[in-house]
Design a protein around this motif. Structure first.
Motif, PDB file in Angstrom:
ATOM      1  N   ALA A 285      43.915  51.008  28.617  1.00 35.39           N
ATOM      2  CA  ALA A 285      45.317  50.778  28.996  1.00 35.39           C
ATOM      3  C   ALA A 285      45.393  49.954  30.278  1.00 35.39           C
ATOM      4  CB  ALA A 285      46.034  52.115  29.185  1.00 35.39           C
ATOM      5  N   TYR A 286      44.457  50.178  31.183  1.00 37.71           N
ATOM      6  CA  TYR A 286      44.419  49.416  32.437  1.00 37.71           C
ATOM      7  C   TYR A 286      44.135  47.944  32.150  1.00 37.71           C
ATOM      8  CZ  TYR A 286      42.592  47.802  36.935  1.00 37.71           C
ATOM      9  OH  TYR A 286      42.347  47.083  38.090  1.00 37.71           O
ATOM     10  N   LEU A 287      43.175  47.672  31.276  1.00 34.75           N
ATOM     11  CA  LEU A 287      42.847  46.285  30.928  1.00 34.75           C
ATOM     12  C   LEU A 287      44.023  45.606  30.238  1.00 34.75           C
ATOM     13  CD1 LEU A 287      39.190  46.797  29.625  1.00 34.75           C
ATOM     14  CD2 LEU A 287      39.895  45.774  31.807  1.00 34.75           C
ATOM     15  N   LEU A 288      44.733  46.353  29.387  1.00 34.97           N
ATOM     16  CA  LEU A 288      45.908  45.808  28.714  1.00 34.97           C
ATOM     17  C   LEU A 288      47.000  45.481  29.726  1.00 34.97           C
ATOM     18  CD1 LEU A 288      47.259  45.215  25.951  1.00 34.97           C
ATOM     19  CD2 LEU A 288      48.102  47.567  25.988  1.00 34.97           C
ATOM     20  N   ALA A 289      47.185  46.359  30.706  1.00 33.77           N
ATOM     21  CA  ALA A 289      48.235  46.151  31.705  1.00 33.77           C
ATOM     22  C   ALA A 289      47.928  44.965  32.610  1.00 33.77           C
ATOM     23  CB  ALA A 289      48.413  47.406  32.554  1.00 33.77           C
ATOM     24  N   MET A 290      46.659  44.643  32.801  1.00 34.52           N
ATOM     25  CA  MET A 290      46.312  43.496  33.633  1.00 34.52           C
ATOM     26  C   MET A 290      46.806  42.189  33.022  1.00 34.52           C
ATOM     27  SD  MET A 290      42.470  44.433  34.975  1.00 34.52           S
ATOM     28  CE  MET A 290      42.241  42.841  35.762  1.00 34.52           C
ATOM     29  N   ALA A 291      46.952  42.159  31.690  1.00 31.72           N
ATOM     30  CA  ALA A 291      47.445  40.945  31.030  1.00 31.72           C
ATOM     31  C   ALA A 291      48.937  40.747  31.264  1.00 31.72           C
ATOM     32  CB  ALA A 291      47.153  41.020  29.532  1.00 31.72           C
ATOM     33  N   ASP A 292      49.700  41.846  31.316  1.00 23.76           N
ATOM     34  CA  ASP A 292      51.148  41.765  31.533  1.00 23.76           C
ATOM     35  C   ASP A 292      51.607  43.060  32.213  1.00 23.76           C
ATOM     36  OD1 ASP A 292      53.823  41.262  31.547  1.00 23.76           O
ATOM     37  OD2 ASP A 292      54.085  41.189  29.372  1.00 23.76           O
ATOM     38  N   PRO A 293      51.420  43.164  33.543  1.00 23.07           N
ATOM     39  CA  PRO A 293      51.702  44.429  34.245  1.00 23.07           C
ATOM     40  C   PRO A 293      53.148  44.897  34.109  1.00 23.07           C
ATOM     41  CG  PRO A 293      50.473  42.925  35.652  1.00 23.07           C
ATOM     42  CD  PRO A 293      50.882  42.146  34.457  1.00 23.07           C
ATOM     43  N   ALA A 294      54.099  43.973  34.149  1.00 19.82           N
ATOM     44  CA  ALA A 294      55.510  44.371  34.103  1.00 19.82           C
ATOM     45  C   ALA A 294      55.855  45.080  32.788  1.00 19.82           C
ATOM     46  CB  ALA A 294      56.399  43.141  34.288  1.00 19.82           C
ATOM     47  N   SER A 295      55.234  44.649  31.691  1.00 19.16           N
ATOM     48  CA  SER A 295      55.552  45.227  30.384  1.00 19.16           C
ATOM     49  C   SER A 295      54.756  46.494  30.089  1.00 19.16           C
ATOM     50  CB  SER A 295      55.282  44.206  29.271  1.00 19.16           C
ATOM     51  OG  SER A 295      56.074  43.053  29.459  1.00 19.16           O
TER      52      SER A 295
ATOM     53  N   VAL B  73      36.735  45.296  37.777  1.00 20.24           N
ATOM     54  CA  VAL B  73      37.007  46.356  36.792  1.00 20.24           C
ATOM     55  C   VAL B  73      35.996  47.489  36.942  1.00 20.24           C
ATOM     56  CG1 VAL B  73      37.020  46.897  34.321  1.00 20.24           C
ATOM     57  CG2 VAL B  73      38.149  44.827  35.151  1.00 20.24           C
ATOM     58  N   MET B  74      34.728  47.161  37.187  1.00 21.20           N
ATOM     59  CA  MET B  74      33.709  48.190  37.377  1.00 21.20           C
ATOM     60  C   MET B  74      33.990  49.018  38.635  1.00 21.20           C
ATOM     61  SD  MET B  74      31.599  48.184  34.836  1.00 21.20           S
ATOM     62  CE  MET B  74      33.092  47.885  33.876  1.00 21.20           C
ATOM     63  N   MET B  75      34.450  48.353  39.682  1.00 25.60           N
ATOM     64  CA  MET B  75      34.789  49.075  40.910  1.00 25.60           C
ATOM     65  C   MET B  75      35.980  50.005  40.673  1.00 25.60           C
ATOM     66  SD  MET B  75      34.003  49.633  44.061  1.00 25.60           S
ATOM     67  CE  MET B  75      32.933  48.258  44.505  1.00 25.60           C
ATOM     68  N   THR B  76      36.973  49.527  39.925  1.00 27.23           N
ATOM     69  CA  THR B  76      38.126  50.365  39.585  1.00 27.23           C
ATOM     70  C   THR B  76      37.684  51.569  38.766  1.00 27.23           C
ATOM     71  OG1 THR B  76      39.527  48.381  39.528  1.00 27.23           O
ATOM     72  CG2 THR B  76      40.409  50.373  38.519  1.00 27.23           C
ATOM     73  N   ALA B  77      36.786  51.328  37.792  1.00 21.59           N
ATOM     74  CA  ALA B  77      36.286  52.425  36.963  1.00 21.59           C
ATOM     75  C   ALA B  77      35.558  53.471  37.807  1.00 21.59           C
ATOM     76  CB  ALA B  77      35.359  51.877  35.882  1.00 21.59           C
ATOM     77  N   LEU B  78      34.760  53.011  38.774  1.00 21.49           N
ATOM     78  CA  LEU B  78      34.039  53.934  39.650  1.00 21.49           C
ATOM     79  C   LEU B  78      35.006  54.785  40.470  1.00 21.49           C
ATOM     80  CD1 LEU B  78      31.471  55.021  41.000  1.00 21.49           C
ATOM     81  CD2 LEU B  78      31.568  53.064  42.576  1.00 21.49           C
TER      82      LEU B  78
ATOM     83  N   LEU C 222      39.399  41.481  41.727  1.00 20.20           N
ATOM     84  CA  LEU C 222      39.802  41.353  40.324  1.00 20.20           C
ATOM     85  C   LEU C 222      40.174  39.922  39.964  1.00 20.20           C
ATOM     86  CD1 LEU C 222      41.940  44.607  40.059  1.00 20.20           C
ATOM     87  CD2 LEU C 222      39.943  44.099  38.655  1.00 20.20           C
ATOM     88  N   ARG C 223      40.730  39.199  40.917  1.00 21.80           N
ATOM     89  CA  ARG C 223      41.144  37.821  40.642  1.00 21.80           C
ATOM     90  C   ARG C 223      39.965  36.870  40.549  1.00 21.80           C
ATOM     91  NH1 ARG C 223      46.608  36.395  44.176  1.00 21.80           N
ATOM     92  NH2 ARG C 223      48.081  37.569  42.864  1.00 21.80           N
ATOM     93  N   HIS C 224      38.957  37.056  41.396  1.00 19.02           N
ATOM     94  CA  HIS C 224      37.849  36.097  41.480  1.00 19.02           C
ATOM     95  C   HIS C 224      36.581  36.590  40.787  1.00 19.02           C
ATOM     96  CE1 HIS C 224      40.251  33.657  44.183  1.00 19.02           C
ATOM     97  NE2 HIS C 224      40.474  34.735  44.925  1.00 19.02           N
ATOM     98  N   TYR C 225      36.386  37.903  40.734  1.00 18.34           N
ATOM     99  CA  TYR C 225      35.208  38.482  40.078  1.00 18.34           C
ATOM    100  C   TYR C 225      35.698  39.638  39.208  1.00 18.34           C
ATOM    101  CZ  TYR C 225      33.005  35.916  43.892  1.00 18.34           C
ATOM    102  OH  TYR C 225      32.630  34.930  44.780  1.00 18.34           O
ATOM    103  N   ALA C 226      36.288  39.268  38.082  1.00 18.67           N
ATOM    104  CA  ALA C 226      37.020  40.245  37.264  1.00 18.67           C
ATOM    105  C   ALA C 226      36.137  41.409  36.808  1.00 18.67           C
ATOM    106  CB  ALA C 226      37.635  39.547  36.049  1.00 18.67           C
TER     107      ALA C 226
ATOM    108  N   THR D  84      47.048  41.712  40.314  1.00 15.56           N
ATOM    109  CA  THR D  84      46.356  40.590  39.665  1.00 15.56           C
ATOM    110  C   THR D  84      47.339  39.548  39.150  1.00 15.56           C
ATOM    111  OG1 THR D  84      46.346  41.828  37.571  1.00 15.56           O
ATOM    112  CG2 THR D  84      44.387  42.004  38.963  1.00 15.56           C
ATOM    113  N   ALA D  85      48.571  39.973  38.848  1.00 17.08           N
ATOM    114  CA  ALA D  85      49.591  39.036  38.356  1.00 17.08           C
ATOM    115  C   ALA D  85      50.399  38.453  39.492  1.00 17.08           C
ATOM    116  CB  ALA D  85      50.513  39.744  37.362  1.00 17.08           C
ATOM    117  N   ASP D  86      50.814  39.304  40.432  1.00 17.34           N
ATOM    118  CA  ASP D  86      51.716  38.850  41.492  1.00 17.34           C
ATOM    119  C   ASP D  86      51.675  39.863  42.629  1.00 17.34           C
ATOM    120  OD1 ASP D  86      53.668  37.727  43.022  1.00 17.34           O
ATOM    121  OD2 ASP D  86      55.341  38.195  41.668  1.00 17.34           O
ATOM    122  N   LEU D  87      51.407  39.406  43.832  1.00 19.53           N
ATOM    123  CA  LEU D  87      51.369  40.305  44.983  1.00 19.53           C
ATOM    124  C   LEU D  87      52.736  40.908  45.272  1.00 19.53           C
ATOM    125  CD1 LEU D  87      48.948  38.501  47.477  1.00 19.53           C
ATOM    126  CD2 LEU D  87      48.557  40.629  46.236  1.00 19.53           C
ATOM    127  N   GLN D  88      53.797  40.162  44.945  1.00 19.55           N
ATOM    128  CA  GLN D  88      55.144  40.697  45.133  1.00 19.55           C
ATOM    129  C   GLN D  88      55.390  41.879  44.203  1.00 19.55           C
ATOM    130  OE1 GLN D  88      57.360  39.797  47.508  1.00 19.55           O
ATOM    131  NE2 GLN D  88      58.601  41.516  46.780  1.00 19.55           N
TER     132      GLN D  88
END
Length: 348
Positions: free
Chosen positions: A189-199, A86-91, A78-82, A124-128
């Motif tokens: 909703a998943y795509l939206l959460a990737m922009a700001d997962p904590a929120s 996303v397609m793999m997640t959808a599958l 997701l970080r290098h080949y977004a 995608t935002a932080d491994l922690q």
């Protein structure tokens, strides 16, 4: 008749006690995402008439391992080949929903969908943050299973009542169409959460719940079941929030949650006749838990609770309206396909 009423009453008490206890323990133990345990407790207690046997508990433990592993493995992609990520997640979402529709365990399918999306979005935002979500999912599921077992011990099922019948397995084409629809409900909703997962983590939980609900709801009842249950969940969250302000105490939180659980449990188990489906009441309870739990967390963090609630409620409604649109679109496409198939059949 008397036995059936007693059985329904015990089931309602199990749902109310288990949900309230898991919610109170989650906040009392200060778990990372405290709404996870009560949400999974609701699903466990509403769909299982008996506590999970050892074999099923082992299967759930394996699901945790598979979910966390697959979610974390998707992070570099997701970080290098977004797009590919996303397609793999959808599958994988599609396969999880299809597994449940083809006769698999719906709880396992729900946990796979929730864990896969929440962990990969956080990573995608932080491994922690991803590690925090892994811990929250594992602890939340474990607490839900333990509380479910305790609720069954306190209010056991009558010996003459067998386990709930397994859901009917759908045909391959029907299962694939509905699984694709559920996947498309979750993806925005998943795509939206990737922009700001904590929120936006609560939006993922809501979308997974909606995806699960769209597997059993028809387009004819979409607005009533999906939008109506979301609005009712928001209203219940507002009522309990203002009730909590009178006595700010964990035990009062437990008691108010138990009261709402009893009211919803009566509808779920047929003690109080209603024209709404069981999925309507289940989704209302889940929505209320997510909204109320997040508002409590916002209050503890010193945020503007009312603004955050308004934004979250608006997003919940937007996701729900989108889910209704997908239901209508797929059903219209299915009717058109069925009509063309009938016209293609040669007449004798």
């Amino acid at each position: 008749m008397q036995l059936a009423l007693q059985r329904a009453g015990f089931r309602s008490l199990r749902i109310a006690t288990g949900t309230a206890l898991s919610l109170a323990l989650s906040f009392g133990l200060d778990l990372p995402i405290p709404v996870i345990a009560p949400v999974f407790a609701v699903f466990l207690l509403a769909t299982q008439s008996r506590p999970l046997p050892l074999k099923a508990a082992v299967v759930l433990a394996l699901v945790v391992a598979v979910t966390t592993g697959s979610g974390l493995l998707l992070v570099p992609l997701l970080r290098h080949y977004a797009f590919a990520g996303v397609m793999m997640t959808a599958l994988m979402l599609f396969l999880a929903f299809r597994y449940g529709l083809r006769g698999g365990n719906n709880l396992v399918a729900t946990f796979l969908a929730a864990g896969l999306t929440m962990i990969s979005a956080a990573g995608t935002a932080d491994l922690q943050l991803a590690a925090t979500v892994v811990g929250a999912l594992t602890k939340g599921l474990l607490l839900a299973v333990l509380v479910s077992a305790l609720a069954h011990a306190l209010f056991p099922e009558h010996v003459s009542a067998g386990p709930k019948p397994a859901a009917r397995a759908m045909s391959g084409d029907q299962a694939e169409a509905i699984a694709l629809r559920a996947t498309l409900v979750v993806l925005p909703a998943y795509l939206l959460a990737m922009a700001d997962p904590a929120s936006y983590m609560p939006i993922i939980m809501k979308s997974v719940s909606l995806g699960r609900q769209t597997c059993t709801t028809t387009a004819r009842n979409a607005a009533r079941d999906l939008i109506g249950s979301t609005l009712l969940g928001g209203l219940l969250a507002i009522v309990v929030w203002f009730a909590l302000r009178l006595f700010v105490d964990l035990w009062m939180f437990f008691l108010w949650m138990m009261l709402i659980g009893l009211l919803v449990g009566r509808k779920l188990n047929g003690l109080s006749p209603t024209r709404y489906s069981a999925s309507f009441w289940l989704n209302s309870l889940v929505t209320m838990i997510i909204l109320l739990g997040q508002s409590v967390q916002d209050s503890v963090a010193g945020k503007d609770v009312y603004t955050a609630f308004a934004v979250r409620m608006w997003l919940f409604l937007a996701v729900t309206v989108y889910a209704c649109f997908m239901l209508l679109l797929f059903e219209k496409r299915g009717r058109r396909r069925a009509g063309s198939t009938r016209n293609a059949v040669p007449r004798p």
